[in-house]
Design a protein around this motif. Structure first.
Motif, PDB file in Angstrom:
ATOM      1  N   HIS A 207      11.142  -7.927  -5.422  1.00 38.71           N
ATOM      2  CA  HIS A 207      11.600  -8.278  -4.258  1.00 38.71           C
ATOM      3  C   HIS A 207      10.427  -7.562  -3.278  1.00 38.71           C
ATOM      4  CE1 HIS A 207      13.963 -10.774  -6.341  1.00 38.71           C
ATOM      5  NE2 HIS A 207      14.534 -10.301  -6.851  1.00 38.71           N
ATOM      6  N   HIS A 208       9.241  -6.665  -3.462  1.00 33.06           N
ATOM      7  CA  HIS A 208       8.558  -6.061  -3.040  1.00 33.06           C
ATOM      8  C   HIS A 208       7.801  -7.371  -1.383  1.00 33.06           C
ATOM      9  CE1 HIS A 208       5.935  -3.608  -1.152  1.00 33.06           C
ATOM     10  NE2 HIS A 208       6.322  -2.551  -1.644  1.00 33.06           N
ATOM     11  N   GLN A 209       7.497  -6.534  -0.385  1.00 39.12           N
ATOM     12  CA  GLN A 209       7.625  -7.672   1.027  1.00 39.12           C
ATOM     13  C   GLN A 209       6.296  -8.254   0.233  1.00 39.12           C
ATOM     14  OE1 GLN A 209       7.461  -4.247   3.993  1.00 39.12           O
ATOM     15  NE2 GLN A 209       9.987  -5.256   4.750  1.00 39.12           N
ATOM     16  N   LEU A 210       4.976  -7.590  -0.297  1.00 37.28           N
ATOM     17  CA  LEU A 210       4.509  -7.699  -0.028  1.00 37.28           C
ATOM     18  C   LEU A 210       4.077  -9.596  -0.857  1.00 37.28           C
ATOM     19  CD1 LEU A 210       2.092  -4.574  -1.442  1.00 37.28           C
ATOM     20  CD2 LEU A 210       1.696  -6.946   0.419  1.00 37.28           C
ATOM     21  N   LYS A 211       4.930  -9.308  -2.049  1.00 38.37           N
ATOM     22  CA  LYS A 211       5.388 -11.277  -2.749  1.00 38.37           C
ATOM     23  C   LYS A 211       5.847 -11.819  -1.895  1.00 38.37           C
ATOM     24  CE  LYS A 211       6.653 -12.587  -7.331  1.00 38.37           C
ATOM     25  NZ  LYS A 211       6.196 -12.559  -8.363  1.00 38.37           N
ATOM     26  N   GLN A 212       6.596 -11.551  -0.992  1.00 38.16           N
ATOM     27  CA  GLN A 212       7.146 -12.509   0.203  1.00 38.16           C
ATOM     28  C   GLN A 212       5.785 -13.306   0.907  1.00 38.16           C
ATOM     29  OE1 GLN A 212      10.798 -13.943   0.148  1.00 38.16           O
ATOM     30  NE2 GLN A 212      10.424 -12.838  -2.130  1.00 38.16           N
ATOM     31  N   TYR A 213       5.045 -11.691   1.481  1.00 35.10           N
ATOM     32  CA  TYR A 213       4.049 -12.196   2.142  1.00 35.10           C
ATOM     33  C   TYR A 213       3.065 -12.820   1.086  1.00 35.10           C
ATOM     34  CZ  TYR A 213       0.073 -10.958   5.341  1.00 35.10           C
ATOM     35  OH  TYR A 213      -0.566 -11.540   6.384  1.00 35.10           O
TER      36      TYR A 213
ATOM     37  N   GLU B   1      -2.474  14.707  -4.608  1.00 33.93           N
ATOM     38  CA  GLU B   1      -2.377  14.369  -2.996  1.00 33.93           C
ATOM     39  C   GLU B   1      -2.548  12.375  -2.677  1.00 33.93           C
ATOM     40  OE1 GLU B   1      -6.670  14.804  -0.826  1.00 33.93           O
ATOM     41  OE2 GLU B   1      -6.249  17.280  -1.717  1.00 33.93           O
ATOM     42  N   ALA B   2      -1.448  12.594  -1.693  1.00 36.45           N
ATOM     43  CA  ALA B   2      -1.598  11.341  -1.282  1.00 36.45           C
ATOM     44  C   ALA B   2      -2.655  10.561   0.235  1.00 36.45           C
ATOM     45  CB  ALA B   2      -0.558  11.358  -0.370  1.00 36.45           C
ATOM     46  N   LYS B   3      -3.892  10.070  -0.821  1.00 35.90           N
ATOM     47  CA  LYS B   3      -4.682   9.528   0.109  1.00 35.90           C
ATOM     48  C   LYS B   3      -4.611   8.273   1.175  1.00 35.90           C
ATOM     49  CE  LYS B   3      -7.634  11.200  -3.652  1.00 35.90           C
ATOM     50  NZ  LYS B   3      -8.688  10.131  -4.533  1.00 35.90           N
ATOM     51  N   MET B   4      -3.056   7.587   0.740  1.00 35.48           N
ATOM     52  CA  MET B   4      -3.111   6.391   1.848  1.00 35.48           C
ATOM     53  C   MET B   4      -1.424   6.696   1.300  1.00 35.48           C
ATOM     54  SD  MET B   4      -4.825   2.916   1.099  1.00 35.48           S
ATOM     55  CE  MET B   4      -6.196   3.665   0.859  1.00 35.48           C
ATOM     56  N   LEU B   5      -1.335   6.052   3.562  1.00 39.85           N
ATOM     57  CA  LEU B   5      -0.003   5.853   3.515  1.00 39.85           C
ATOM     58  C   LEU B   5       0.528   4.711   2.997  1.00 39.85           C
ATOM     59  CD1 LEU B   5       0.164   8.327   6.797  1.00 39.85           C
ATOM     60  CD2 LEU B   5       0.873   8.949   4.503  1.00 39.85           C
ATOM     61  N   PRO B   6       2.001   4.081   2.951  1.00 35.93           N
ATOM     62  CA  PRO B   6       2.033   2.964   2.847  1.00 35.93           C
ATOM     63  C   PRO B   6       2.014   2.347   2.972  1.00 35.93           C
ATOM     64  CG  PRO B   6       3.815   4.476   1.580  1.00 35.93           C
ATOM     65  CD  PRO B   6       2.707   5.458   2.176  1.00 35.93           C
ATOM     66  N   PRO B   7       2.580   2.485   4.813  1.00 37.48           N
ATOM     67  CA  PRO B   7       1.332   1.672   6.043  1.00 37.48           C
ATOM     68  C   PRO B   7       1.003   0.760   5.772  1.00 37.48           C
ATOM     69  CG  PRO B   7       2.958   3.840   6.858  1.00 37.48           C
ATOM     70  CD  PRO B   7       3.023   3.607   5.249  1.00 37.48           C
ATOM     71  N   GLU B   8      -0.355   2.347   5.610  1.00 41.71           N
ATOM     72  CA  GLU B   8      -1.807   1.166   6.069  1.00 41.71           C
ATOM     73  C   GLU B   8      -2.365   0.763   4.171  1.00 41.71           C
ATOM     74  OE1 GLU B   8      -5.914   3.603   5.372  1.00 41.71           O
ATOM     75  OE2 GLU B   8      -4.057   4.695   5.359  1.00 41.71           O
ATOM     76  N   ALA B   9      -1.648   1.059   3.667  1.00 42.54           N
ATOM     77  CA  ALA B   9      -1.610  -0.279   1.849  1.00 42.54           C
ATOM     78  C   ALA B   9      -1.160  -1.158   2.040  1.00 42.54           C
ATOM     79  CB  ALA B   9      -0.623   0.989   0.739  1.00 42.54           C
ATOM     80  N   GLN B  10      -0.039  -1.490   3.134  1.00 37.93           N
ATOM     81  CA  GLN B  10       0.895  -2.538   2.841  1.00 37.93           C
ATOM     82  C   GLN B  10       0.013  -3.537   4.095  1.00 37.93           C
ATOM     83  OE1 GLN B  10       4.700  -2.968   3.070  1.00 37.93           O
ATOM     84  NE2 GLN B  10       4.180  -5.153   3.888  1.00 37.93           N
ATOM     85  N   LYS B  11      -0.704  -2.909   4.607  1.00 33.56           N
ATOM     86  CA  LYS B  11      -1.693  -3.480   5.169  1.00 33.56           C
ATOM     87  C   LYS B  11      -3.413  -4.231   4.918  1.00 33.56           C
ATOM     88  CE  LYS B  11      -0.303  -2.116  10.208  1.00 33.56           C
ATOM     89  NZ  LYS B  11      -0.629  -1.456  11.664  1.00 33.56           N
ATOM     90  N   LYS B  12      -3.688  -3.515   4.057  1.00 33.77           N
ATOM     91  CA  LYS B  12      -4.918  -3.268   3.665  1.00 33.77           C
ATOM     92  C   LYS B  12      -4.952  -4.999   2.312  1.00 33.77           C
ATOM     93  CE  LYS B  12      -7.796   0.655   4.196  1.00 33.77           C
ATOM     94  NZ  LYS B  12      -8.800   1.717   3.398  1.00 33.77           N
ATOM     95  N   MET B  13      -3.919  -4.127   1.679  1.00 32.86           N
ATOM     96  CA  MET B  13      -3.043  -5.472   0.777  1.00 32.86           C
ATOM     97  C   MET B  13      -2.865  -7.001   1.164  1.00 32.86           C
ATOM     98  SD  MET B  13      -1.614  -3.354  -2.455  1.00 32.86           S
ATOM     99  CE  MET B  13      -1.318  -4.258  -3.334  1.00 32.86           C
ATOM    100  N   GLN B  14      -2.450  -6.920   2.755  1.00 29.65           N
ATOM    101  CA  GLN B  14      -2.111  -8.065   3.178  1.00 29.65           C
ATOM    102  C   GLN B  14      -3.203  -8.225   3.321  1.00 29.65           C
ATOM    103  OE1 GLN B  14       0.576  -6.784   6.686  1.00 29.65           O
ATOM    104  NE2 GLN B  14       2.731  -7.311   5.184  1.00 29.65           N
ATOM    105  N   CYS B  15      -3.961  -8.032   3.538  1.00 27.75           N
ATOM    106  CA  CYS B  15      -5.487  -8.846   4.542  1.00 27.75           C
ATOM    107  C   CYS B  15      -5.899  -9.687   3.441  1.00 27.75           C
ATOM    108  CB  CYS B  15      -6.303  -7.791   5.221  1.00 27.75           C
ATOM    109  SG  CYS B  15      -7.697  -7.973   5.479  1.00 27.75           S
ATOM    110  N   TRP B  16      -6.038  -8.548   1.950  1.00 29.14           N
ATOM    111  CA  TRP B  16      -6.801  -9.381   0.961  1.00 29.14           C
ATOM    112  C   TRP B  16      -6.141 -10.071   0.685  1.00 29.14           C
ATOM    113  CZ3 TRP B  16      -6.506  -3.149  -1.406  1.00 29.14           C
ATOM    114  CH2 TRP B  16      -7.856  -2.834  -0.991  1.00 29.14           C
ATOM    115  N   ILE B  17      -4.845 -10.177   0.391  1.00 22.04           N
ATOM    116  CA  ILE B  17      -3.605 -11.545  -0.040  1.00 22.04           C
ATOM    117  C   ILE B  17      -4.781 -12.680   1.158  1.00 22.04           C
ATOM    118  CG2 ILE B  17      -2.070 -12.997   0.473  1.00 22.04           C
ATOM    119  CD1 ILE B  17      -0.430 -10.824  -0.593  1.00 22.04           C
ATOM    120  N   ARG B  18      -4.677 -12.627   2.363  1.00 20.47           N
ATOM    121  CA  ARG B  18      -5.303 -13.503   2.785  1.00 20.47           C
ATOM    122  C   ARG B  18      -6.803 -13.765   2.918  1.00 20.47           C
ATOM    123  NH1 ARG B  18      -2.934 -10.199   7.270  1.00 20.47           N
ATOM    124  NH2 ARG B  18      -4.761  -9.631   7.686  1.00 20.47           N
ATOM    125  N   SER B  19      -7.426 -12.917   2.561  1.00 14.61           N
ATOM    126  CA  SER B  19      -8.599 -13.383   2.288  1.00 14.61           C
ATOM    127  C   SER B  19      -9.186 -13.950   0.988  1.00 14.61           C
ATOM    128  CB  SER B  19      -9.795 -12.113   2.654  1.00 14.61           C
ATOM    129  OG  SER B  19      -9.117 -10.905   1.659  1.00 14.61           O
TER     130      SER B  19
END
Length: 121
Positions: A100-106, A18-36
């Motif tokens: 070369h995932h977008q999170l690494k570039q972020y 069962e998918a609990k989270m969609l990839p766009p939401e997951a990426q936004k959360k991880m970007q927030c954790w990178i900034r913090s």
């Protein structure tokens, strides 16, 4: 002197179909954790540190939603919160399978080499 930690961590269930989270939401959360400065990139791995175990579980869900794998979750040690309280610091290590995932570039643009819990020299 380093003390031996022998805590039993709750199991993280990542086997459900069962998918609990969609990839766009997951990426936004991880970007927030990178900034913090909770999430850093170390080589080919992403390292997440938090004092809140539910945040570690959310990080695990994000990694799975993006097609990655959680390698380990370990209690690192106790840190002081204020003058009279110590809390456990958890470190989770994960791998995203795409190099070369977008999170690494972020992370290159907005991230840091140290988490907010690293000791300042």
């Amino acid at each position: 002197m380093k003390s031996q930690l022998s805590y039993k961590l709750p199991a993280i269930n990542l086997e459900s179909n069962e998918a609990k989270m969609l990839p766009p939401e997951a990426q936004k959360k991880m970007q927030c954790w990178i900034r913090s400065r909770h999430l850093i990139c170390s080589g080919n791995f992403f390292v997440f540190e938090s004092v809140d175990y539910s945040a570690v579980e959310r990080f695990s869900e994000c990694v799975v939603a993006l097609g990655g794998t959680v390698i380990s979750v370990d209690p690192v040690g106790k840190i002081w919160m204020g003058d009279h309280r110590q809390v456990l610091l958890y470190r989770s290590k994960a791998s995203l399978h795409t190099p070369h995932h977008q999170l690494k570039q972020y992370w290159i643009k907005y991230g840091n080499f140290r988490t907010r819990f690293d000791a300042q020299p």
